[in-house]
Scaffold this motif. Structure first.
Motif, mmCIF file in Angstrom:
data_model
loop_
_atom_site.group_PDB
_atom_site.id
_atom_site.type_symbol
_atom_site.label_atom_id
_atom_site.label_comp_id
_atom_site.label_asym_id
_atom_site.label_seq_id
_atom_site.Cartn_x
_atom_site.Cartn_y
_atom_site.Cartn_z
ATOM 1 N N VAL A 156 32.050 37.321 41.512
ATOM 2 C CA VAL A 156 31.625 36.219 40.656
ATOM 3 C C VAL A 156 30.567 35.425 41.415
ATOM 4 O O VAL A 156 30.720 35.137 42.603
ATOM 5 C CB VAL A 156 32.831 35.326 40.293
ATOM 6 N N ASP A 157 29.486 35.113 40.718
ATOM 7 C CA ASP A 157 28.328 34.492 41.356
ATOM 8 C C ASP A 157 28.582 32.994 41.557
ATOM 9 O O ASP A 157 28.209 32.160 40.736
ATOM 10 C CB ASP A 157 27.092 34.724 40.463
ATOM 11 N N GLN A 158 29.241 32.679 42.633
ATOM 12 C CA GLN A 158 29.552 31.274 42.935
ATOM 13 C C GLN A 158 29.851 31.145 44.426
ATOM 14 O O GLN A 158 30.024 32.148 45.126
ATOM 15 C CB GLN A 158 30.753 30.803 42.122
ATOM 16 N N ALA A 159 29.925 29.925 44.875
ATOM 17 C CA ALA A 159 30.237 29.683 46.286
ATOM 18 C C ALA A 159 31.685 30.064 46.572
ATOM 19 O O ALA A 159 32.551 29.892 45.709
ATOM 20 C CB ALA A 159 30.018 28.205 46.619
ATOM 21 N N PRO A 160 31.958 30.583 47.770
ATOM 22 C CA PRO A 160 33.358 30.831 48.145
ATOM 23 C C PRO A 160 34.165 29.546 48.005
ATOM 24 O O PRO A 160 33.646 28.446 48.236
ATOM 25 C CB PRO A 160 33.264 31.246 49.616
ATOM 26 N N MET A 176 36.323 34.913 47.865
ATOM 27 C CA MET A 176 35.382 35.458 46.893
ATOM 28 C C MET A 176 36.201 36.115 45.780
ATOM 29 O O MET A 176 37.345 36.500 45.999
ATOM 30 C CB MET A 176 34.473 36.488 47.568
ATOM 31 N N HIS A 177 35.615 36.247 44.598
ATOM 32 C CA HIS A 177 36.403 36.696 43.450
ATOM 33 C C HIS A 177 35.737 37.901 42.784
ATOM 34 O O HIS A 177 34.607 37.781 42.283
ATOM 35 C CB HIS A 177 36.569 35.545 42.461
ATOM 36 N N ALA A 178 36.428 39.034 42.789
ATOM 37 C CA ALA A 178 35.874 40.258 42.201
ATOM 38 C C ALA A 178 35.844 40.105 40.679
ATOM 39 O O ALA A 178 36.881 39.886 40.051
ATOM 40 C CB ALA A 178 36.715 41.456 42.606
ATOM 41 N N ALA A 179 34.658 40.238 40.103
ATOM 42 C CA ALA A 179 34.523 40.087 38.643
ATOM 43 C C ALA A 179 35.035 41.341 37.945
ATOM 44 O O ALA A 179 34.758 42.459 38.382
ATOM 45 C CB ALA A 179 33.066 39.835 38.288
ATOM 46 N N VAL A 180 35.750 41.139 36.862
ATOM 47 C CA VAL A 180 36.383 42.285 36.191
ATOM 48 C C VAL A 180 35.348 43.185 35.510
ATOM 49 O O VAL A 180 35.582 44.381 35.331
ATOM 50 C CB VAL A 180 37.452 41.802 35.189
ATOM 51 N N MET A 181 34.205 42.602 35.135
ATOM 52 C CA MET A 181 33.145 43.322 34.415
ATOM 53 C C MET A 181 33.743 44.049 33.198
ATOM 54 O O MET A 181 34.629 43.505 32.565
ATOM 55 C CB MET A 181 32.382 44.252 35.354
ATOM 56 N N ASP A 182 33.259 45.259 32.884
ATOM 57 C CA ASP A 182 33.790 45.895 31.667
ATOM 58 C C ASP A 182 34.812 46.989 31.976
ATOM 59 O O ASP A 182 35.082 47.850 31.147
ATOM 60 C CB ASP A 182 32.651 46.439 30.794
ATOM 61 N N TRP A 183 35.412 46.919 33.164
ATOM 62 C CA TRP A 183 36.453 47.889 33.491
ATOM 63 C C TRP A 183 37.702 47.595 32.658
ATOM 64 O O TRP A 183 38.131 46.438 32.575
ATOM 65 C CB TRP A 183 36.827 47.798 34.974
ATOM 66 N N PRO A 184 38.317 48.607 32.038
ATOM 67 C CA PRO A 184 39.576 48.360 31.329
ATOM 68 C C PRO A 184 40.628 47.833 32.305
ATOM 69 O O PRO A 184 40.726 48.310 33.433
ATOM 70 C CB PRO A 184 39.969 49.742 30.803
ATOM 71 N N MET A 185 41.389 46.872 31.869
ATOM 72 C CA MET A 185 42.382 46.255 32.757
ATOM 73 C C MET A 185 43.728 46.971 32.646
ATOM 74 O O MET A 185 44.184 47.249 31.538
ATOM 75 C CB MET A 185 42.546 44.782 32.396
ATOM 76 N N VAL A 186 44.328 47.225 33.788
ATOM 77 C CA VAL A 186 45.608 47.946 33.752
ATOM 78 C C VAL A 186 46.689 47.110 33.063
ATOM 79 O O VAL A 186 47.652 47.648 32.545
ATOM 80 C CB VAL A 186 46.076 48.356 35.164
ATOM 81 N N GLN A 187 46.521 45.809 33.032
ATOM 82 C CA GLN A 187 47.532 44.936 32.424
ATOM 83 C C GLN A 187 47.541 45.052 30.909
ATOM 84 O O GLN A 187 48.564 44.827 30.270
ATOM 85 C CB GLN A 187 47.267 43.467 32.793
ATOM 86 N N THR A 188 46.369 45.345 30.322
ATOM 87 C CA THR A 188 46.255 45.347 28.864
ATOM 88 C C THR A 188 45.810 46.690 28.297
ATOM 89 O O THR A 188 45.965 46.939 27.106
ATOM 90 C CB THR A 188 45.204 44.311 28.414
ATOM 91 N N GLY A 189 45.206 47.506 29.121
ATOM 92 C CA GLY A 189 44.667 48.777 28.653
ATOM 93 C C GLY A 189 43.272 48.652 28.075
ATOM 94 O O GLY A 189 42.684 49.641 27.630
ATOM 95 N N SER A 201 38.113 36.825 37.521
ATOM 96 C CA SER A 201 38.395 37.582 38.739
ATOM 97 C C SER A 201 39.613 38.465 38.536
ATOM 98 O O SER A 201 40.638 38.031 38.021
ATOM 99 C CB SER A 201 38.639 36.560 39.838
ATOM 100 N N SER A 202 39.499 39.727 38.966
ATOM 101 C CA SER A 202 40.600 40.666 38.741
ATOM 102 C C SER A 202 40.520 41.828 39.715
ATOM 103 O O SER A 202 39.434 42.304 40.058
ATOM 104 C CB SER A 202 40.513 41.196 37.307
#
Ligand code: FAD
Length: 589
Positions: A156-160, A176-189, A201-202
Motif C-alpha cells: 500500500v502506497d503510504q508511509a510505514p 508495511m502493508h501488502a495490498a490485496v490487489m485483484d488476487w482472490p482471497m482465501v477467506q471469501t474465494g 492489506s492482506s
C-alpha cells in the motif's frame, strides 16, 4: 548407537543405505529405517509454502539450485495467506527513506534486543531474544523488503506505520502493508472490492505474487505432499540427505543434494508439543488462528528433534505478551480468531463450517465456564506487545523505560485458562451467553452458516435451564448445572440494575439477559503464534543439542526459535536468509 544394529542396517541396505526416521504421526521416539530409493531429487528441498518457505525456495532456485517445495495442504500459503499482510521489515527500507524515517540495521537490532521493554503483565518482549539471530534479521531486513517488491509484492502506497504487528521495535514505524490487489482471497474465494484493492492489506497480496514468482523461477511445487521424516546419514550425525513425504497415502523419498529447509510454521496446533510450554493448553483450544487453511502441527520441529536438533528461546512461547493466546473475536464457531472470518465462498469453508458472530461489544454477552459461572470482566482485553511508540518517551536500553510502564496485568486469558478447580488442566470451553435482545442490538443472525450448531459450537433454547442442558459437545467434559447458569444470569441482571459488577468489576454492566430465546456460543480462547522453535544460527542453519550445526538443515519462520516477534517479517526474512545459504552449500553427489 548400537553398533551391531547399525552394521546390520547398513549391511542390509547396501553401500547407498542411509537412515530414515520413522513417520511422525505421533511425537514418539522415532525408529530408524533404512532408505534405499530416492523417488525425486533436487539441490534444495523446502518444506512448507508459507511466509518463510516461498522466499527460501525462490531465492535458492534463482541462485541456480534446483528446488522442490513440498506443501502438506491442497494450496500454498500457510498462515501467511490468511494473514493481514502487515509486514514489519525495516532497518532502512526504500519506503522508510522516502518518508524520512531514519532507521538502520543497528537501530533495529538494538530495538529487538532491548532488555528494558516490558509489558503491563511484567513480561519483557525482547530480553530473551538470541542476539545472533536478531543481528542477522536486522542486517537482512531492508534487503528482504526490496526483494519482496522486486518479486511482485505491491505494498500500500503510504508511509510505514504501527498497524498490525507486534514486538517490532519501539523506535520508528516499520509496518508495511501488502495490498490485496485483484488476487482472490482465501477467506471469501473472490477478489476484494476493486475500490479497496490497492489500499486493503492482506496476506493474499503477499503470498500469491510470491507463488507466481516461484513458478516463474521454476520451483517445483508439490502440493498435498506432507513431510513425515527428515533423512540424515546417521540418526545423530552426518549430513541431512532428504525427506520422506506422504502424498495422499503414498510415501516417497525426496533427496536434497545440498540442503533441506524447514518452514513448517510452528507448533501451537500440536496439543502435546504446546503443553511443554504451557500445561494449560489442552485439547479444547481447537480453534488455532489460520486453521483450517493450514495447521501448525510441529511436524518440522519433531522431525528435526528426531535427528538431534535442539529447541531454543523457550521463554518467548510462555511469556504473556503478543498473540500466542488470544481472546476469541468470532463466537459460535470453532475458528474464532478475531481477525479472520471464513465465508461460504472459501475453499475451506466445508472445514470451517461457520463464519462466526463478530463481537464488537462485549457488553452484549456474559462469558461463563463449563460450570456456567462467570470468571472475569468480559470487556477485558488480551495481552499487549511492544510496537512503534508503545513506550513514550522511549530511550533505548534505559532504566527509565520501566518507569513509564503501568504494571497492570491483563488477566482475562489467565482467568479463562484457569480451569474449574477439579484437578484437570485447561480452562475448558468458555461460552458466551446472550439473549434475543443482544441479537437485535448486535445485528447477528444466529443461524447457520453464521454459527456451527451441528459441530457443537452453538446452542439455543427457550429457557436458560434448557440451554444449559443442551450444551453437550466433546470438550464439555462436565455437564453445566442448569441452576448455576440461572443463578449466574440472575446475579448479572442484578448488577445491571445496580450499575456495579460486584464480582468482576465489568465497567457498568449495560444489558440484562432476559429475553428468550437464549444462546450459548463458543468463545474459548484462540491460540496463534509460535515464538519458540528449533535452534538456528545467523545463517538459519539448525543446531543440535551440542550446539553443532546439523549439516544441510535450515529453518525459518515460526518453526525457528530465538526470536520473539509476531510473524511475517521474521518469517520472510529468515526464508530469504535460509534460501541463500542453502543454495550456497556444496552438492553431495
Ligand atoms: C489470521 C492471521 C493473521 C495474521 N496477520 C499477520 C500480520 O498482519 N502480520 C504479521 O506479521 N503476521 C501475521 N500473522 C502471522 C503470520 O502469518 C505467520 O507468523 C507466518 O505466516 C509464519 O510463517 P511460516 O512460514 O513460519 O508459517 P506458515 O506461513 O504458516 O507456513 C507454513 C506452511 O508449512 C506447511 N506445512 C506444515 N507442516 C508441513 C509438513 N509436514 N509438510 C509439508 N508442509 C507443511 C503448512 O501447511 C503451511 O503452508 C497472521 C497469522 C494469522 C493466522
Amino acid at each position: 548407537m548400537d553398533v551391531k544394529r547399525r552394521g546390520l542396517l547398513l549391511g542390509g541396505a547396501g553401500a547407498s543405505a542411509i537412515w530414515a526416521i520413522a513417520r511422525l504421526a505421533k511425537p514418539e521416539p522415532a525408529q530408524a529405517q533404512p532408505v534405499t530409493r530416492w523417488d525425486r531429487e533436487a539441490d534444495v528441498v523446502v518444506i512448507g509454502s508459507g511466509a518463510a518457505g516461498l522466499p527460501a525456495a525462490i531465492v535458492a532456485q534463482e541462485a541456480g539450485s534446483s528446488t522442490i517445495l513440498v506443501e502438506a495442504e491442497k494450496d500454498i500459503g500457510g498462515h501467511a495467506i490468511t494473514s493481514g499482510g502487515n509486514v514489519p521489515l525495516g532497518g532502512g527500507t526504500s519506503v522508510q527513506k522516502k518518508y524520512g524515517i531514519a532507521d538502520s540495521p543497528d537501530l533495529l537490532f538494538r530495538d529487538l534486543t532491548d532488555w528494558s521493554v516490558v509489558e503491563p503483565n511484567g513480561f519483557p518482549d525482547y530480553r530473551y531474544n538470541d542476539r545472533e539471530i536478531i543481528r542477522a534479521f536486522a542486517d537482512n531486513s531492508a534487503a528482504c523488503f526490496e526483494w519482496l517488491v522486486a518479486h511482485g509484492v505491491i505494498f500500500v502506497d503510504q508511509a510505514p506505520d504501527a498497524r498490525g504487528g507486534n514486538s517490532v521495535g519501539n523506535s520508528v514505524p516499520r509496518e508495511m502493508h501488502a495490498a490485496v490487489m485483484d488476487w482472490p482471497m482465501v477467506q471469501t474465494g473472490k477478489p476484494a472490492d476493486p475500490a479497496i484493492q490497492a489500499t486493503f492489506s492482506s496476506g493474499n497480496g503477499l503470498m500469491r505474487p510470491l507463488e507466481a514468482a516461484a513458478r516463474r523461477a521454476g520451483v517445483d511445487i508439490l502440493l498435498e505432499h506432507r513431510m513425515t521424516a527428515i533423512h540424515r546419514e546417521l540418526p545423530h550425525s552426518g549430513p541431512v540427505l532428504g525427506i520422506a513425504v506422504d502424498n495422499n497415502g503414498a510415501i516417497i523419498n525426496i533427496r536434497a543434494r545440498k540442503a533441506v529447509v524447514i518452514a513448517t510454521g510452528g507448533s501451537t496446533g500440536n496439543v502435546n508439543f504446546r503443553r511443554m510450554f504451557d500445561p494449560r493448553l489442552t485439547e479444547e483450544y481447537c480453534g488455532l488462528a489460520g486453521m483450517p487453511w493450514s495447521n501448525q502441527d510441529a511436524s518440522g520441529e519433531i522431525a528435526a528433534m528426531a535427528i538431534r536438533a535442539s529447541l531454543w528461546g523457550l521463554f518467548n512461547q510462555s511469556a504473556e505478551f503478543g498473540y500466542s493466546v488470544t481472546k476469541a473475536g468470532m463466537i459460535g464457531c470453532q475458528y474464532g480468531y478475531r481477525n479472520l472470518q471464513w465465508m461460504p465462498g472459501s475453499a475451506v469453508f466445508a472445514r470451517a463450517r461457520a463464519t462466526g458472530l463478530p463481537v464488537a461489544n462485549w457488553q452484549n454477552v456474559i462469558l461463563v465456564n463449563m460450570l456456567g459461572q462467570r470468571f472475569f470482566d468480559e470487556t477485558a482485553e488480551q495481552f499487549t506487545a511492544n510496537d512503534y511508540n508503545s513506550i513514550d518517551p522511549y530511550l533505548q536500553g534505559s532504566w527509565r523505560n520501566v518507569k513509564t510502564v503501568n504494571y497492570n496485568p491483563r488477566n482475562f486469558l489467565n482467568a479463562a485458562l484457569a480451569g474449574i478447580g477439579d484437578g484437570h488442566n485447561g480452562g475448558g470451553p468458555i461460552w458466551a451467553i446472550f439473549d434475543a435482545d443482544a441479537v437485535a442490538r448486535a445485528r447477528w443472525e444466529p443461524t447457520p452458516p453464521n454459527v456451527d450448531s451441528d459441530g457443537g459450537f452453538f446452542f439455543s433454547a427457550a429457557t436458560l435451564a434448557e440451554l444449559a442442558n443442551k450444551i453437550v459437545m466433546k470438550y464439555q467434559r462436565v455437564a453445566m448445572p442448569p441452576e448455576n447458569l440461572q443463578a449466574t444470569v440472575a446475579r448479572y441482571n442484578s448488577f445491571v440494575d445496580s450499575g456495579i459488577d460486584e464480582d468482576f468489576g465489568k465497567p457498568k454492566p449495560l444489558y440484562k439477559i432476559e429475553q428468550p430465546p437464549f444462546y450459548a456460543a463458543w468463545a474459548t480462547p484462540v491460540l496463534h503464534d509460535t515464538r519458540a522453535g528449533l535452534r538456528i544460527n545467523a545463517r538459519c542453519q539448525v543446531m543440535d543439542l551440542n550446539g553443532e550445526v546439523i549439516p544441510g538443515l535450515y529453518c525459518g519462520g515460526e518453526s525457528a526459535g530465538g526470536f520473539s516477534q509476531h510473524g511475517l517479517a521474521r518469517a520472510t526474512c529468515q526464508g530469504f536468509i535460509a534460501g541463500k545459504h542453502a543454495a550456497a552449500e556444496t552438492a553431495r553427489l
